[in-house]
Enzyme design. Structure first.
Site, PDB file in Angstrom:
ATOM      1  N   HIS A 157      53.519  39.237  34.862  1.00 35.72           N
ATOM      2  CA  HIS A 157      52.564  39.514  33.825  1.00 35.72           C
ATOM      3  C   HIS A 157      52.801  41.062  33.222  1.00 35.72           C
ATOM      4  O   HIS A 157      53.239  41.679  33.759  1.00 35.72           O
ATOM      5  CB  HIS A 157      51.043  39.581  34.432  1.00 35.72           C
ATOM      6  N   ASP A 212      54.151  46.811  39.767  1.00 32.34           N
ATOM      7  CA  ASP A 212      53.182  45.250  39.290  1.00 32.34           C
ATOM      8  C   ASP A 212      52.687  45.458  37.999  1.00 32.34           C
ATOM      9  O   ASP A 212      51.734  45.955  37.798  1.00 32.34           O
ATOM     10  CB  ASP A 212      52.135  45.416  40.616  1.00 32.34           C
ATOM     11  N   GLU A 239      46.630  38.886  34.457  1.00 28.01           N
ATOM     12  CA  GLU A 239      46.815  38.429  35.538  1.00 28.01           C
ATOM     13  C   GLU A 239      45.938  39.181  36.589  1.00 28.01           C
ATOM     14  O   GLU A 239      45.143  38.697  37.557  1.00 28.01           O
ATOM     15  CB  GLU A 239      48.240  38.528  35.995  1.00 28.01           C
ATOM     16  N   GLU A 280      56.459  38.711  40.777  1.00 29.51           N
ATOM     17  CA  GLU A 280      55.415  39.691  41.471  1.00 29.51           C
ATOM     18  C   GLU A 280      56.384  40.562  42.276  1.00 29.51           C
ATOM     19  O   GLU A 280      57.505  40.130  42.670  1.00 29.51           O
ATOM     20  CB  GLU A 280      54.455  39.106  42.306  1.00 29.51           C
ATOM     21  N   HIS A 303      48.014  48.990  42.412  1.00 29.06           N
ATOM     22  CA  HIS A 303      46.550  48.841  42.435  1.00 29.06           C
ATOM     23  C   HIS A 303      46.087  49.990  42.994  1.00 29.06           C
ATOM     24  O   HIS A 303      44.937  50.392  43.517  1.00 29.06           O
ATOM     25  CB  HIS A 303      45.941  47.839  43.131  1.00 29.06           C
TER      26      HIS A 303
HETATM   27 ZN   LIG Z   1      50.897  41.579  39.754  1.00 29.86          ZN
END
Ligand SMILES: [Zn+2]
Length: 426
Positions: free
Chosen positions: A111, A140, A174, A199, A391
């Site tokens: 993604h 990511d 995503e 991923e 994240h």
């Molecule tokens: Zn991801």
């Protein structure tokens, strides 16, 4: 036990096959290994480009720019490239198709979007510290995007054409549940025999070994609604039926319901009720986050919730209803995905015995669930770069995972191409 014997038999067959072809494959593998090592600087340059294009899930301009960049890169590799519109009104997906002369039909997915808002580079700049390369989204999933591009570049330089079709798909949503791309990923997954998903792998600094992933929870949104009766809270409260109070009762009543549902987890996370301080609320609603790791866990969770709220209410004359909306399908590698994982582990071991962990499951979501939802393809997740901090802050990849991960994908494609020609794809 039966399953283990099946694997053992498959492994023995694979060992026989590889012994027979070892003489022919060794030079190719040595070349691939050297070529993967030689690509490291180019991968770092690509990662720099990708991180420099901020592409948060809601940043339409950034997503359009990174899509244009990736379309150019795929075209440069010889792919036929098109954009597939989102089914949810968001940014486009980018697809690249390579036609070969063999039998393998394979889909590679990663993604383009990140969880970070526009401007993140000011506080989280791209930079290198020793073996770690930092940047928002670098693990990511820009690392996964880079592995796909450079593994294909490497194989192109080798003249590899032992496949019928290699399809590359980059999606822009995503991190927000793939609401505009999930159907497309599922459809293209069903058209392929194998799907590899990119991923990131946990960093060695965190998990000791790099790995691949064999399972991920599905997600669903649970909604509980209570209907009562409005009334003046000061003058005639006894005429009202307090939906907020009843909702509170039902939330407490169902707080542990998932403990009795195998493969389900539920946490109530949002609530709304009432329109004015001086009015007994007529309606109240709560939302919950469900994680599902068994095929029918959603249905069973919903049934258990409905059974609980069918009991007599605390506030008479109120009615409570529960709904469950599936979001992301769960990902289960199954025996065929596990065979891909075992192949990956054997290929990693060719790199001076480099270990590869097969992580059984995560409660985080992945597009591998959409990719495998038809039941047709064998699917393996977690083939991106090793990294951490996703994240969060200070997201990074480990530079010494670049060459091994390129080698892994390149060797897997070569091996799967051979197996497809022999009618033996997992
Ligand atoms: Zn991801």
């Amino acid at each position: 036990m039966v399953r283990w014997r099946t694997w053992a038999a498959a492994a023995m067959l694979a060992a026989c096959a590889s012994a027979a072809t070892a003489a022919a494959t060794e030079p190719v593998d040595a070349r691939l290994r050297a070529a993967a090592g030689a690509q490291e600087a180019a991968v770092i340059a690509t990662l720099h480009d990708l991180v420099a294009i901020e592409s948060g899930s809601s940043d339409r301009d950034g997503l359009d720019r990174i899509a244009a960049y990736l379309a150019r890169r795929l075209t440069g590799l010889g792919a036929r490239v098109d954009r597939i519109p989102s089914t949810g009104g968001g940014a486009d997906l980018v697809r690249g198709v390579f036609e070969g002369r063999g039998k393998l039909h394979i889909l590679l997915i990663a993604h383009m979007d990140t969880v970070y808002d526009r401007g993140i580079l000011a506080s989280e700049p791209y930079h290198r510290e020793g073996n770690d390369l930092y940047g928002p989204g670098i693990a990511d999933d820009k690392g996964g995007v880079a592995v796909i591009l450079h593994a294909l570049a490497l194989l192109r330089a080798e003249g590899w054409a032992d496949f019928a079709r290699v399809t590359v798909l980059f999606n822009p949503d995503e991190e927000t549940g793939s609401t505009g791309s999930g159907q497309t990923i599922a459809r293209l997954g069903a058209e392929n025999d194998v799907v590899l998903s990119y991923e990131p792998s946990p960093a060695k600094a965190v998990a000791r070994e790099e790995g691949v992933l064999l399972g991920a929870a599905g997600t669903a949104e649970v909604t509980m609604s209570v209907h009562g009766r409005a009334a003046h809270a000061g003058a005639a409260p006894e005429q009202g039926r307090n939906a907020l109070l009843e909702l509170a009762h039902r939330l407490v009543q169902t707080r542990d319901v998932a403990a009795g549902v195998k493969g389900a987890q539920l946490n109530w996370t949002t609530a709304t009720a009432g329109a004015a301080r001086n009015q007994i609320p007529q309606a109240a609603e709560a939302g919950g986050d469900a994680r599902l790791t068994a095929p029918d866990a959603g249905e069973r969770l919903l049934a258990a919730l409905r059974a609980r709220v069918a009991s007599a209410p605390l506030v008479p004359d109120t009615t409570t209803t529960v709904q469950l909306r599936p979001l992301r399908p769960m990902y289960v590698a199954g025996p065929r995905g596990r065979e891909l994982a075992e192949l990956a582990r054997r290929i990693y071991a060719e790199l001076d015995g480099r270990p590869l962990a097969l992580h059984p499951a995560t409660n985080g979501g992945t597009d591998a669930g959409f990719a495998g939802s038809s039941g047709h393809p064998a699917v393996l997740e977690g083939l991106g770069l090793a990294g951490w901090g996703y994240h969060a802050k200070r997201e990074y990849i480990e530079i010494d995972s670049i060459a091994p991960r390129l080698y892994l994908t390149a060797r897997m494609l070569v091996e799967l191409g051979r197996r497809a020609d022999a009618g033996a794809v997992p």
